[in-house]
Motif scaffolding. Structure first.
Motif, mmCIF file in Angstrom:
data_model
loop_
_atom_site.group_PDB
_atom_site.id
_atom_site.type_symbol
_atom_site.label_atom_id
_atom_site.label_comp_id
_atom_site.label_asym_id
_atom_site.label_seq_id
_atom_site.Cartn_x
_atom_site.Cartn_y
_atom_site.Cartn_z
ATOM 1 N N ALA A 1 0.910 -1.360 0.210
ATOM 2 C CA ALA A 1 -0.064 0.022 -0.072
ATOM 3 C C ALA A 1 0.980 1.087 0.057
ATOM 4 O O ALA A 1 0.340 2.108 -0.802
ATOM 5 N N ILE A 2 1.825 1.224 0.887
ATOM 6 C CA ILE A 2 2.941 2.378 0.842
ATOM 7 C C ILE A 2 3.699 2.473 -0.417
ATOM 8 O O ILE A 2 3.802 3.570 -0.802
ATOM 9 N N LEU A 3 4.375 1.376 -0.895
ATOM 10 C CA LEU A 3 5.088 1.655 -1.998
ATOM 11 C C LEU A 3 4.555 1.854 -3.224
ATOM 12 O O LEU A 3 4.970 2.487 -4.275
ATOM 13 N N GLY A 4 3.179 1.376 -3.315
ATOM 14 C CA GLY A 4 2.411 1.664 -4.596
ATOM 15 C C GLY A 4 3.110 0.816 -5.780
ATOM 16 O O GLY A 4 3.457 -0.141 -5.618
ATOM 17 N N ARG B 1 6.686 2.269 9.541
ATOM 18 C CA ARG B 1 6.856 1.613 8.344
ATOM 19 C C ARG B 1 6.768 2.596 7.115
ATOM 20 O O ARG B 1 7.717 2.499 6.039
ATOM 21 N N PHE B 2 5.975 3.620 7.266
ATOM 22 C CA PHE B 2 5.676 4.540 6.233
ATOM 23 C C PHE B 2 6.938 5.357 6.201
ATOM 24 O O PHE B 2 7.470 5.738 5.033
ATOM 25 N N ARG B 3 7.623 5.995 7.337
ATOM 26 C CA ARG B 3 8.794 6.723 7.235
ATOM 27 C C ARG B 3 9.950 5.768 6.735
ATOM 28 O O ARG B 3 10.756 6.836 5.998
ATOM 29 N N ALA B 4 10.161 4.720 7.171
ATOM 30 C CA ALA B 4 11.360 4.153 6.481
ATOM 31 C C ALA B 4 10.850 3.895 4.939
ATOM 32 O O ALA B 4 12.039 4.075 4.157
ATOM 33 N N LEU B 5 9.833 3.552 4.527
ATOM 34 C CA LEU B 5 9.454 3.217 3.007
ATOM 35 C C LEU B 5 9.673 4.526 2.229
ATOM 36 O O LEU B 5 10.082 4.471 1.053
ATOM 37 N N GLU B 6 9.199 5.639 3.091
ATOM 38 C CA GLU B 6 9.405 7.138 2.068
ATOM 39 C C GLU B 6 10.844 7.034 1.867
ATOM 40 O O GLU B 6 11.190 7.610 0.600
ATOM 41 N N LYS B 7 11.796 7.113 2.623
ATOM 42 C CA LYS B 7 13.359 6.864 2.597
ATOM 43 C C LYS B 7 13.801 5.910 1.080
ATOM 44 O O LYS B 7 14.327 6.322 0.489
ATOM 45 N N THR C 1 -4.379 4.444 19.167
ATOM 46 C CA THR C 1 -3.290 3.428 19.088
ATOM 47 C C THR C 1 -3.411 3.143 17.488
ATOM 48 O O THR C 1 -4.363 3.337 16.621
ATOM 49 N N TYR C 2 -2.195 2.360 17.109
ATOM 50 C CA TYR C 2 -1.918 1.983 15.678
ATOM 51 C C TYR C 2 -3.411 1.193 15.374
ATOM 52 O O TYR C 2 -3.925 1.084 14.132
ATOM 53 N N ALA C 3 -3.730 0.150 16.279
ATOM 54 C CA ALA C 3 -5.019 -0.696 16.071
ATOM 55 C C ALA C 3 -6.143 0.057 15.744
ATOM 56 O O ALA C 3 -7.211 -0.382 15.143
ATOM 57 N N GLU C 4 -6.500 1.220 16.434
ATOM 58 C CA GLU C 4 -7.556 1.955 16.340
ATOM 59 C C GLU C 4 -7.791 2.864 15.172
ATOM 60 O O GLU C 4 -8.963 3.445 14.633
ATOM 61 N N MET C 5 -6.604 2.987 14.269
ATOM 62 C CA MET C 5 -6.394 3.851 13.154
ATOM 63 C C MET C 5 -6.786 2.742 11.948
ATOM 64 O O MET C 5 -6.526 1.666 11.944
ATOM 65 N N ASP C 6 -7.474 3.582 11.069
ATOM 66 C CA ASP C 6 -7.604 2.636 9.817
ATOM 67 C C ASP C 6 -6.353 2.602 8.830
ATOM 68 O O ASP C 6 -5.569 3.440 9.285
ATOM 69 N N LYS C 7 -6.576 1.662 8.133
ATOM 70 C CA LYS C 7 -4.947 1.326 7.438
ATOM 71 C C LYS C 7 -4.458 2.489 6.614
ATOM 72 O O LYS C 7 -3.275 2.794 6.807
ATOM 73 N N ALA C 8 -5.126 3.498 6.028
ATOM 74 C CA ALA C 8 -4.706 4.777 5.251
ATOM 75 C C ALA C 8 -4.170 5.681 6.210
ATOM 76 O O ALA C 8 -3.033 6.260 5.819
ATOM 77 N N GLU C 9 -4.870 5.793 7.393
ATOM 78 C CA GLU C 9 -4.518 6.825 8.546
ATOM 79 C C GLU C 9 -2.831 6.292 8.900
ATOM 80 O O GLU C 9 -2.083 6.916 9.154
ATOM 81 N N LYS C 10 -2.903 5.044 9.641
ATOM 82 C CA LYS C 10 -1.590 4.398 10.008
ATOM 83 C C LYS C 10 -0.624 4.672 9.036
ATOM 84 O O LYS C 10 0.744 5.112 9.300
#
Length: 184
Positions: free
Chosen positions: A21-24, A169-175, A154-163
């Motif tokens: 989802a993050i890398l598209g 993981r998003f921050r690492a994958l952006e790099k 919590t991460y669990a309370e967030m929907d996937k797009a928000e998390k």
């Protein structure tokens, strides 16, 4: 030169879904589940070693990921050993580890290591998200997500797009994405 196709070494379907989802369409990601020996050491040493082993196993370009949960009161433990702590203690046990400490702050850390293949030194991409450890809230189907709180949820309370817009993981994958684009 960045690969057109990349072997992402994971047996965790939730991680695979998030990474895709993050890398598209940045890279054609192929998932492979390989049981790799994990050494003890720093987050970076563990990731680099795992990446070298994976590159040897598939004889090609690989991406491996290591996720850590670092409690600041415990000098970043359990860190890379969170998987084993979670298996042994459960979510309540992880909370209990901090019972005697006023500091409940923590960092979610994600480290990706990429290698072109056997004999190539891994390149490390790391993301960190600051939060705190709380009693479990939300669905309990993805590791320690129910006890890691970021800005009130919590991460669990967030929907996937928000998390996927704020996570370690998003921050690492952006790099990684920035690097992949620069290598094309």
């Amino acid at each position: 030169m960045a690969p057109k196709q990349l072997n992402f070494i994971t047996g965790n379907k939730n991680k695979l879904i998030e990474v895709e989802a993050i890398l598209g369409d940045t890279v054609d990601l192929q998932s492979k589940s390989i049981d790799l020996v994990e050494i003890q050491g720093t987050i970076e040493e563990i990731s680099a070693d795992k990446c070298r082993r994976a590159a040897e196993a598939v004889q090609g370009p690989v991406l491996v990921e290591d996720t850590c949960l670092c409690f600041n009161a415990l000098k970043e433990l359990p860190g890379p050993y969170i998987k084993w702590f979670l298996q042994a203690l459960g979510l309540e046990g992880l909370n209990a580890m901090l019972a005697g400490f006023p500091d409940k702050s923590a960092q979610a850390v994600c480290t990706f290591a990429y290698s072109e293949g056997p004999g190539h030194e891994p390149i490390i991409f790391q993301g960190r998200t600051d939060g705190k450890i709380v009693p479990a809230r939300g669905p309990t189907n993805f590791g320690w997500d129910p006890i890691f709180e970021y800005e009130g949820k919590t991460y669990a309370e967030m929907d996937k797009a928000e998390k996927n817009k704020i996570s370690h993981r998003f921050r690492a994958l952006e790099k990684l994405k920035t690097w992949l684009k620069s290598e094309v």
